[in-house]
Design an enzyme around this catalytic site. Structure first.
Site, mmCIF file in Angstrom:
data_model
loop_
_atom_site.group_PDB
_atom_site.id
_atom_site.type_symbol
_atom_site.label_atom_id
_atom_site.label_comp_id
_atom_site.label_asym_id
_atom_site.label_seq_id
_atom_site.Cartn_x
_atom_site.Cartn_y
_atom_site.Cartn_z
ATOM 1 N N CYS A 137 -5.170 1.201 -1.212
ATOM 2 C CA CYS A 137 -5.747 -0.135 -1.037
ATOM 3 C C CYS A 137 -6.966 -0.294 -1.957
ATOM 4 O O CYS A 137 -7.291 -1.398 -2.361
ATOM 5 C CB CYS A 137 -6.095 -0.420 0.419
ATOM 6 S SG CYS A 137 -6.945 0.907 1.252
ATOM 7 N N HIS A 191 -10.775 1.333 4.798
ATOM 8 C CA HIS A 191 -9.817 0.410 4.197
ATOM 9 C C HIS A 191 -10.550 -0.483 3.203
ATOM 10 O O HIS A 191 -11.702 -0.824 3.410
ATOM 11 C CB HIS A 191 -9.190 -0.415 5.328
ATOM 12 C CG HIS A 191 -8.143 -1.348 4.845
ATOM 13 N ND1 HIS A 191 -7.032 -0.918 4.153
ATOM 14 C CD2 HIS A 191 -8.045 -2.702 4.921
ATOM 15 C CE1 HIS A 191 -6.290 -1.963 3.831
ATOM 16 N NE2 HIS A 191 -6.881 -3.052 4.294
ATOM 17 N N ASN A 197 0.858 -1.198 0.000
ATOM 18 C CA ASN A 197 0.000 0.000 0.000
ATOM 19 C C ASN A 197 0.886 1.237 0.000
ATOM 20 O O ASN A 197 1.783 1.371 0.817
ATOM 21 C CB ASN A 197 -0.878 -0.019 1.259
ATOM 22 C CG ASN A 197 -1.946 1.059 1.210
ATOM 23 O OD1 ASN A 197 -1.861 2.009 0.436
ATOM 24 N ND2 ASN A 197 -2.950 0.919 2.032
ATOM 25 N N ASP A 240 -5.475 -8.621 1.214
ATOM 26 C CA ASP A 240 -5.537 -7.412 2.035
ATOM 27 C C ASP A 240 -4.169 -6.735 1.954
ATOM 28 O O ASP A 240 -3.264 -7.043 2.731
ATOM 29 C CB ASP A 240 -5.882 -7.802 3.477
ATOM 30 C CG ASP A 240 -6.136 -6.581 4.344
ATOM 31 O OD1 ASP A 240 -5.885 -5.454 3.872
ATOM 32 O OD2 ASP A 240 -6.584 -6.751 5.494
#
Length: 1102
Positions: free
Chosen positions: A210, A452, A205, A469
């Protein structure tokens, strides 16, 4: 923890009285072990009776018992573990028995409760519960301060006997070993290897990217798309300038790397500065912009049409009369479908809502061509869904009460499989079923202002669901894919008291906002296995080479401690050196000299190293001698002693440590020996270095070295110099000793070198003597007449880089550097830059920059005439160079300080951006003066009004903010974008019955505005079909292009979906609120899309 304490936190008193026995296993577990929502593999209870408590050892373990395929035991410290205060607490843990004899990488997830109870009355007890992932590094878990001993030995309130009675007690453990289908339940992710566990790696990131990472992973896993991206020819592209190549590289790294992959190259290729990476954008907009860019790159290649084939579907909007055979319809392509979440229980309901039919009857009848007013049905039906279906769930909506965008966290369910047949037109091709399988869920956790993003993806039929993630990829359960991303309150009743708050807080904000479904019949083609041939060879070659280079660099870094760098000064480098000493090393405002450098193993012996140096400079070994330079106490760097030739075992490291006083580099001078038969310097001689200050050329350069005898006179040097310079013998010279910066002293010719304190490595500077008139002539031109002055300039010199402020550097706006003295001032700087650019210095404007990132800081005021030292201002970072931005102006900056420079974009009579005109007017001028000046530069319509309107565009791009004309231009806030247009006759002649409305351009979504809004007259009773003709004339668009336009009424205040207008509507009858507007929906060809409310549009340039 005492059970009574736990019960006292606000639970109804009825529960406190509910007496449970430690021996009633199910009831006890139900009361003290909350359901964590995981499947239980095995549940076991183990009781361990103890007596003679006070005589027990400090540490005890119970016999082992088995649960869930693992062996366990209780670990008890009857008087506390060492890190608790001694003798006043009990510590008790659940311990994984003998972790050494189990396979490497073992783990067990267990929920447990530890209990100490009275051996005669099992309803008197103290309990604590926890859950933990047991691994080799953490194989026991429990409570260091389980309870105070005092409390266990005394009778507590509500009981009639103590927990430990007659020094006896029962210690029990309740264990639930839980299933861990993903292998990562309660994982701490220390040393977690995504590639090893899942076969995939994450993306790093960059700040707030993200949202981009989650989409890129979804596209990467759409293998047909990845193949198409690989087919774009990019052999000759640069990764930071070509989006296609940068995306190929990201995909290739995701495919082959075992570490998380960076995306900075990709965002650079978009033309994003680092700040853009910190703005969270709308994923859907990012996706569209990226797809447009790639589609244009795929034209004319094997991949052409891939984006349309994968992602484009067709829908039809229609109005169909009920009582007569008449239908008006249009078919459009779509790349994603936006579905309502609010008020919808699940995905099927959202689809039904999308195709819901509206009945037009009563006052709202439809004017059908040739049939008059008719009852009709209006709606949308799909003609074909694409193989890869992107569904945007509308989680962000406008809330009228709050007058703001809000995030909708309502529960909205979606299935693993959905049949979309019922939403298709009867004419659709049904040769394959329209059944879709869920392939990806993009999730947003947080609120409107941030949060997020991550993605859940099922890469193919065989692979399990994975969570991407950012830099971590983990397996997930079906529940984590569906239930945990529906949003809303959790389903499983009221969560237990211990967890109530956490679960609710987490649940509320984490939910799906984009779903990716793939048509079942196309899965095998779209997710076909990836083969070696699918990756372009040029990409593989290029990236493998880079990987090898990186490896070599890494090795070099790792081995760095074994090497040192030797820098060698030669007579040649000295002859090109203009500065102090023999070379520049650590000067603050001056780059170091570029010297021949050798990377040498510290253990290399001197003879080996010397032979390398000799070979490099093409000398026989016996013709060179190397001197070590040292840092003298007065901050100069000079040759000190030569390296002895008679010690064959001497290593380079020893030379550095012993002779050079531990600098990082070894700095050497290459002394070429005139007569190899005499390798040692003459006895009693000193090696000195000579520099020549040339008054006519204003230069100071090295001219080699010379050996002089200690007791020779300084004046003896003059004949050596005259001979070396080939000057007439007896040319009068002045000699100066360069002691250190700021200390240059004239030497006395009658003294000896010894009396003048000259030693090896000293520098003597000479100049030809000049008379007073020559001195005066030089100094009156601002030139230097002797080395002392010139050395002073050297001490204060700085190199400044000048860069154009608004243009990319080119021939007319070059980037260049100048050497200036800190003592010089603004005027001298402007003059020198003016000379370089051949531009009048008074018409140059300079701006300082921030040392950290080179962005503009402040415009320099000429009136202050600051010195260069002040302009450079002490920056706390250690700058080697200062960057100043320049602008070439058409006017003098003196004038500029009293005037305002404005740029006006002229859109003429047809609402087209025709030209930009710049004006420089006194700050006291009015806006109408600006209009008068503009009128002289533009062509107005011969029969027109001759009036010009000057306006700004509102932030959302929908309306004009008109100036009255009497505003003073000095008061218009900066920065400002001004537009001007000719006021049409129609508008000037509009009467009280007409309405003047705002019209703006947008593309697909109302927030994606482009172009320049304008005003338009709406006449009473006029059908839209007639109004359209006037509208077309007003904006001057061809019939072919105008046929593609759609028209919508946009009510800003209600934030309804725009209502598209049919030809028979009469717009005049709509009650216009001040901010309502007519939107023209058409493709933006300008490339200047705005996206409402001050958020920057996403632009991808490369």
């Amino acid at each position: 923890m005492d059970v009574l304490d736990e019960k006292s936190n606000g639970v109804p008193p009825m529960e406190v009285d509910e007496v449970v026995s430690v021996l009633d296993h199910d009831a006890f577990a139900a009361k003290h072990m909350p359901d964590l929502g995981h499947e239980v593999k095995e549940f076991k209870v183990y009781h361990w009776k103890l007596s003679g408590w006070k005589k027990l050892e400090k540490k005890l373990t119970s016999p082992e018992f088995e649960c869930g395929g693992h062996k366990w035991r209780i670990l008890l410290f009857p008087f506390g573990n060492s890190n608790a205060p001694p003798n006043d607490t009990v510590s008790v843990y659940l311990d994984y028995a003998n972790p050494k004899n189990v396979p490497e990488g073992w783990h067990a997830c267990a929920q447990f409760a530890l209990v100490i109870s009275n051996p005669h009355d099992p309803t008197i007890y103290t309990v604590s519960h926890a859950h933990h992932r047991f691994i080799a590094e953490e194989c026991d878990w429990g409570f260091t301060r389980f309870s105070e001993l005092r409390k266990l030995f005394t009778v507590q309130e509500g009981h009639n006997r103590p927990t430990i009675e007659d020094e006896s007690a029962m210690v029990s453990v309740y264990v639930r070993v839980l299933e861990d289908p993903t292998g990562v339940l309660w994982h701490n992710f220390v040393n977690y290897d995504s590639k090893k566990e899942t076969g995939y790696v994450g993306l790093k990131n960059q700040g707030a990217t993200c949202y981009m990472n989650s989409l890129l992973q979804s596209l990467f896993c759409t293998r047909y798309f990845r193949k198409a991206v690989y087919q774009i020819p990019t052999e000759d592209d640069l990764p930071t300038e070509s989006v296609a190549l940068a995306l190929q590289r990201v995909f290739y790294h995701l495919q082959t790397s075992d570490q998380p992959v960076g995306t900075t190259e990709l965002t650079k290729s978009f033309g994003w500065k680092s700040l853009d990476s910190f703005l969270q954008h709308d994923v859907q907009e990012f996706n569209r912009v990226l797809m447009d860019k790639l589609e244009s790159k795929m034209k004319g290649t094997e991949a052409e049409g891939a984006v349309a084939k994968l992602f484009l579907g067709k829908m039809k909007s229609y109005i169909k009369c009920v009582n007569v055979d008449y239908e008006s319809s249009r078919v459009e392509e779509f790349s994603d479908i936006q579905l309502n979440v609010k008020g919808m229980k699940n995905l099927l309901e959202s689809f039904k809502d999308y195709v819901q039919v509206e009945t037009l009857d009563g006052d709202n009848k439809y004017q059908a061509e040739g049939y008059g007013l008719q009852d009709a049905k209006k709606g949308i039906i799909f003609q074909a869904f694409p193989p890869v279906l992107h569904l945007q769930l509308k989680r962000f909506e406008y809330d009228i009460q709050r007058d703001a965008m809000v995030k909708i966290n309502d529960r909205h369910e979606f299935p693993f499989e959905i049949d979309l047949d019922e939403f298709l037109d009867e004419t659709a091709d049904r040769s394959h079923p329209w059944v879709y399988k869920l392939h990806g869920v993009l999730v947003h956790s947080g609120d409107l202002h941030g949060g997020h993003y991550f993605a859940l993806i099922k890469p193919d039929r065989e692979t399990r669901w994975l969570k991407f993630d950012d830099d971590r990829v983990t397996p997930v359960t079906d529940r984590e894919v569906l239930e945990e991303n529906y949003g809303g309150e959790p389903l499983n009743g009221v969560p237990p008291a211990m967890q109530r708050n956490q679960v609710r807080a987490m649940k509320r904000f984490t939910n799906a906002y984009m779903l990716v479904y793939i048509r079942e019949s196309a899965i095998d083609e779209i997710l076909a296995p990836f083969t070696e041939e699918d990756t372009p060879a040029h990409l593989k070659r290029r990236l493998d080479e880079e990987r090898l280079q990186l490896e070599a660099k890494r090795r070099e870094r790792e081995e760095q401690h074994l090497f040192l760098t030797a820098k060698v000064i030669t007579d040649d480098t000295f002859a090109h050196h203009e500065g102090f000493d023999l070379a520049s090393f650590d000067e603050k405002n001056w780059p170091p000299s570029d010297l021949p450098s050798f990377r040498v193993l510290k253990q290399e012996t001197y003879p080996v190293f010397k032979s390398r140096v000799a070979q490099h400079f093409h000398y026989p070994e016996n013709q060179i001698r190397l001197w070590v330079l040292v840092n003298r106490q007065n901050k100069t760097v000079r040759p000190d002693t030569h390296i002895p030739e008679n010690e064959p075992t001497l290593t380079v490291e020893v030379i550095r440590n012993n002779m050079a006083a531990r600098q990082n580099d070894l700095r050497l001078y290459l002394d070429v020996v005139a007569d190899p038969s005499k390798p040692e310097p003459p006895s009693g001689a000193i090696m000195i270095f000579l520099k020549h200050f040339d008054t006519t050329k204003q230069t100071l350069y090295g001219v080699g070295k010379s050996y002089v005898q200690r007791n020779a006179k300084v004046s003896d040097l003059m004949s050596i110099v005259n001979e070396r310079m080939r000057w007439t013998p007896g040319t009068p010279l002045k000699l100066y000793e360069e002691i250190k910066p700021g200390m240059i002293e004239l030497m006395k010719p009658k003294l000896t070198f010894a009396q003048s304190e000259i030693q090896d490595g000293d520098v003597i500077c000479f100049q030809v003597e000049i008379n007073d008139k020559e001195v005066h002539d030089l100094e009156s031109q601002g030139l230097y007449s002797n080395p002392v002055q010139y050395y002073d300039f050297l001490q204060n010199r700085v190199m400044i880089i000048f860069r154009p402020k608004f243009e990319e550097p080119d021939t007319s706006h070059p980037e260049f550097n100048l050497v200036l003295s800190k003592k010089q001032n603004y005027d001298i700087m402007a003059t020198k830059v003016g000379e370089y650019l051949r531009h009048d210095p008074i018409k140059l404007r300079f701006t300082t920059t921030h040392a950290t990132n080179g962005t503009p800081k402040a415009v320099l005021k000429r009136s202050l005439n600051q010195s260069i030292a002040e302009i450079m201002a002490p920056s706390y970072v250690n700058p080697t160079t200062t960057v100043i931005l320049y602008e070439k102006l058409d006017v003098s900056i003196v004038e500029l300080e009293t005037k305002r420079s404005l740029k006006v974009i002229w859109t003429g009579i047809h609402n087209k951006e025709e030209a930009a005109h710049s004006f420089l007017l006194p700050k006291t001028s009015m806006v109408h003066d600006l209009a008068d000046n503009l009128a002289k530069l533009v062509t107005l319509t011969p029969e027109g009004t001759g009036n010009i309107r000057i306006f700004e565009v509102s932030k959302d791009g929908k309306t004009q903010k008109e100036f009255t004309g009497s505003e003073m231009i000095g008061n218009i806030p900066d920065p400002v974008e001004l537009y001007a247009e000719e006021i049409p006759v129609e508008e000037a002649e509009a009467d009280d019955h007409d309405k003047v409305i705002s019209v703006f351009h947008f593309s697909k979504e109302v927030s994606r505005t482009h172009g320049v809004p304008f005003k338009f007259v709406v006449k009473p009773g006029e059908k839209f079909s007639d109004m359209k003709k006037r509208l077309q004339a007003r904006i001057g668009v061809s019939d072919k292009d105008f046929a593609k336009y759609r028209f919508a009424l946009v009510q800003v205040s209600t934030f309804k979906q725009p209502s598209y207008i049919e030809d028979d509507d009469t717009i005049y009858d709509h009650k216009f609120a001040p901010e309502d507007a007519l939107g023209l929906d058409h493709v933006d060809k300008s490339g200047k899309t705005r996206t409402g409310t001050g958020e920057k549009a996403i632009v991808i340039r490369g």
